[in-house]
Design an enzyme around this catalytic site. Structure first.
Site, PDB file in Angstrom:
ATOM      1  N   ASP A   6       0.872  -1.165   0.000  1.00 39.51           N
ATOM      2  CA  ASP A   6       0.000   0.000   0.000  1.00 39.51           C
ATOM      3  C   ASP A   6       0.920   1.229   0.000  1.00 39.51           C
ATOM      4  O   ASP A   6       2.113   1.113   0.308  1.00 39.51           O
ATOM      5  CB  ASP A   6      -0.892  -0.019   1.237  1.00 39.51           C
ATOM      6  CG  ASP A   6      -1.813   1.175   1.318  1.00 39.51           C
ATOM      7  OD1 ASP A   6      -2.353   1.577   0.272  1.00 39.51           O
ATOM      8  OD2 ASP A   6      -1.980   1.722   2.420  1.00 39.51           O
ATOM      9  N   CYS A   7       0.375   2.393  -0.339  1.00 38.62           N
ATOM     10  CA  CYS A   7       1.218   3.593  -0.383  1.00 38.62           C
ATOM     11  C   CYS A   7       1.029   4.460   0.856  1.00 38.62           C
ATOM     12  O   CYS A   7       1.932   4.593   1.677  1.00 38.62           O
ATOM     13  CB  CYS A   7       0.910   4.405  -1.647  1.00 38.62           C
ATOM     14  SG  CYS A   7       1.982   5.853  -1.866  1.00 38.62           S
ATOM     15  N   ASP A   8      -0.147   5.037   1.024  1.00 36.05           N
ATOM     16  CA  ASP A   8      -0.390   5.958   2.138  1.00 36.05           C
ATOM     17  C   ASP A   8      -0.345   5.220   3.470  1.00 36.05           C
ATOM     18  O   ASP A   8      -1.102   4.277   3.690  1.00 36.05           O
ATOM     19  CB  ASP A   8      -1.748   6.638   1.956  1.00 36.05           C
ATOM     20  CG  ASP A   8      -1.788   7.492   0.702  1.00 36.05           C
ATOM     21  OD1 ASP A   8      -1.093   8.517   0.670  1.00 36.05           O
ATOM     22  OD2 ASP A   8      -2.498   7.111  -0.256  1.00 36.05           O
ATOM     23  N   ASP A 161      -1.580  -0.874   6.125  1.00 35.79           N
ATOM     24  CA  ASP A 161      -1.764  -0.168   7.394  1.00 35.79           C
ATOM     25  C   ASP A 161      -3.220   0.021   7.764  1.00 35.79           C
ATOM     26  O   ASP A 161      -3.508   0.475   8.866  1.00 35.79           O
ATOM     27  CB  ASP A 161      -1.106   1.210   7.331  1.00 35.79           C
ATOM     28  CG  ASP A 161      -1.893   2.158   6.428  1.00 35.79           C
ATOM     29  OD1 ASP A 161      -2.324   3.223   6.907  1.00 35.79           O
ATOM     30  OD2 ASP A 161      -2.096   1.830   5.241  1.00 35.79           O
TER      31      ASP A 161
END
Length: 216
Positions: A6-8, A161
């Site tokens: 995932d990025c954020d 997250d």
């Protein structure tokens, strides 16, 4: 094994900033939210799904230019303030495995986030929820990423997250490592990820290499 990030909140520490801005714009539009409200309700959720939920639950119609206003403000602030998650670059470089990004954000935001934080060179393959019919917690995005990378779901390991992201990975038949080290993560965040189904949760990226090797 394919690593899907995932990025954020996993690669970049964007959630505190983006939740604050999201709440500001929503409140300006006459739909009061706090940053804490946004973090609780919409972390890991695509903007399309967020808007649909707000309009349904609050019985309102957000302005047609809401997404444009939000992204314009976000991009300006990201250019000036966005930082990578501590230790993430070294952790990724120590794992010589195929990897990609699969994020609920729009492609322009993902590209900006990776560029500003100096992580863009680590990822040749980036996938967005705009490429699939359903965002997280549906499995569509992770299954799309795996298909594009010629990997079987059972051979994928997702680093997430958010509760929605963990649920999406499990629904896709993939293994998942929860990450609770972002600036938005409160003291109960790790437990939320465990309850969502993450068998392992780490709070420092320095733990990632050993955790991944233990999953191979």
């Amino acid at each position: 094994m394919l690593l899907i990030f995932d990025c954020d909140g996993v690669l970049v520490d964007s959630e505190p900033l983006s939740c604050r801005i999201d709440a500001e714009i929503l409140t300006e539009c006459g739909v009061p939210y706090t940053a804490e409200d946004v973090a609780r309700d919409f972390t890991g959720v695509s903007i399309k799904d967020q808007i649909a939920r707000i309009e349904s639950e609050r019985g309102v119609r957000l302005p047609d230019d809401f997404t444009e206003r939000l992204n314009r403000t976000l991009f300006q602030r990201f250019e000036a303030e966005l930082k990578p998650i501590a230790g993430v670059r070294d952790a990724i470089l120590s794992l010589p495995l195929p990897r990609c990004v699969a994020s609920s954000s729009i492609p322009e935001r993902i590209a900006l986030s990776l560029r500003v934080t100096g992580l863009a060179d680590l990822f040749d393959h980036v996938f967005s929820s705009t490429q699939v019919a359903r965002g997280k917690p549906a499995p569509d995005l992770f299954l799309h990423a795996a298909a594009q990378m010629n990997a079987r779901p059972e051979d994928c390991l997702v680093v997430e997250d958010s509760v929605a992201g963990v649920q999406a990975a499990i629904a896709a038949g993939m293994r998942v490592i929860g990450f609770a080290g972002g600036g938005h993560c409160g003291p109960d965040h790790a437990e939320k990820l465990r309850r969502a189904g993450a068998p392992v949760v780490i709070d420092r990226m320095a733990e990632l290499p050993e955790t991944v090797r233990g999953s191979v």
